[in-house]
Design an enzyme around this catalytic site. Sequence first.
Site, PDB file in Angstrom:
ATOM      1  N   GLY A 116     -54.128  21.950 -32.501  1.00  0.00           N
ATOM      2  CA  GLY A 116     -54.484  21.086 -31.369  1.00  0.00           C
ATOM      3  C   GLY A 116     -54.405  21.895 -30.075  1.00  0.00           C
ATOM      4  O   GLY A 116     -55.336  21.885 -29.249  1.00  0.00           O
ATOM      5  N   HIS A 117     -53.290  22.629 -29.896  1.00  0.00           N
ATOM      6  CA  HIS A 117     -53.186  23.525 -28.734  1.00  0.00           C
ATOM      7  C   HIS A 117     -54.270  24.593 -28.800  1.00  0.00           C
ATOM      8  O   HIS A 117     -54.825  25.000 -27.783  1.00  0.00           O
ATOM      9  CB  HIS A 117     -51.819  24.210 -28.707  1.00  0.00           C
ATOM     10  CG  HIS A 117     -50.654  23.283 -28.592  1.00  0.00           C
ATOM     11  ND1 HIS A 117     -49.755  23.096 -29.604  1.00  0.00           N
ATOM     12  CD2 HIS A 117     -50.249  22.485 -27.578  1.00  0.00           C
ATOM     13  CE1 HIS A 117     -48.822  22.231 -29.218  1.00  0.00           C
ATOM     14  NE2 HIS A 117     -49.101  21.840 -27.996  1.00  0.00           N
TER      15      HIS A 117
END
Length: 296
Positions: A37-38
């Site tokens: 996600g990051h």
Amino acid sequence: MKVIRTIRELREELASRRALGQGPVGFVPTMGYLHEGHGSLMKRAREQSGTVVLSIFVNPIQFGPGEDFETYPRDEARDLAFAESQGVDIAFLPDVAEMYPQPTKTKVAVSELTSLLCGASRPGHFDGVTTVVNKLFNIVKPDFAFFGMKDAQQVAVIEQMVRDLNMDVRIVPCPIVREGDGLALSSRNVYLKPEEREQALVLSRSLKTASELLGNGSLRTAGDARQLLREIISEAPMADIDYADVLTFPELTVLADDAEITGVDSMVIMALAVRFGKTRLIDNALFQPKEGISHV
Ligand code: PAF
């Protein structure tokens, strides 16, 4: 990739990069324990920035008493290797003394948007977030800042702060990234025991089902959507619902139970916070009533 731990050194490095025309500056603020996600935020930042800055700072003032500040997962070496592989130019890793040399007497607080959902369950949390994001923006002076939509309320609150305070940064919300089976990526997923992780799939399942039924017109009111979400989540015996709500986005106005979702002018968010054992997970889906399009 440069690893920088002090504000002074970061400011000097950014000033020299700007002087060399290595802008615009894209900023990805995180609390570390990085996942894909990051990674999607760093990738997006890389695409539209000359310099990508990632910060990793577990911000004590956004955790309440009894929350997981001490135990929040940390793995600096793994995070740095991952950030480098995503094309980050500068990783900023201040410690608490660098960010808060003395307890802060100044806080940035956004009203109304923070009084419900996670703001109601975690009093003071968003004041801690907006204060540290403000400090980080003052230090990095980014042109763009990238935030994941899993924390949709955080995005709404930060966008409000940026507008209200005329901050010279463009907020770029980025879509939720999910595991193949639907679980939204979160650093806190590591806390889940195998049985809890299995049952946590009801979150994405409830959102997906509600989005589909909204899209084909068989689910119409906010009340029906709330009930459906609760019914599906309750199929997991370990699920302890904190909230399962339906609101406009980004205004976060709670829709009345009899409100027809297709008649809403802005976007609609179905937002969930559910505990599995000691782990509190959040997830959400957006629905565009005018177009019948959902983003789960
Ligand atoms: O979303 C997070 O990880 C944090 O709330 C943030 C924005 C880095 C502020 O500490």
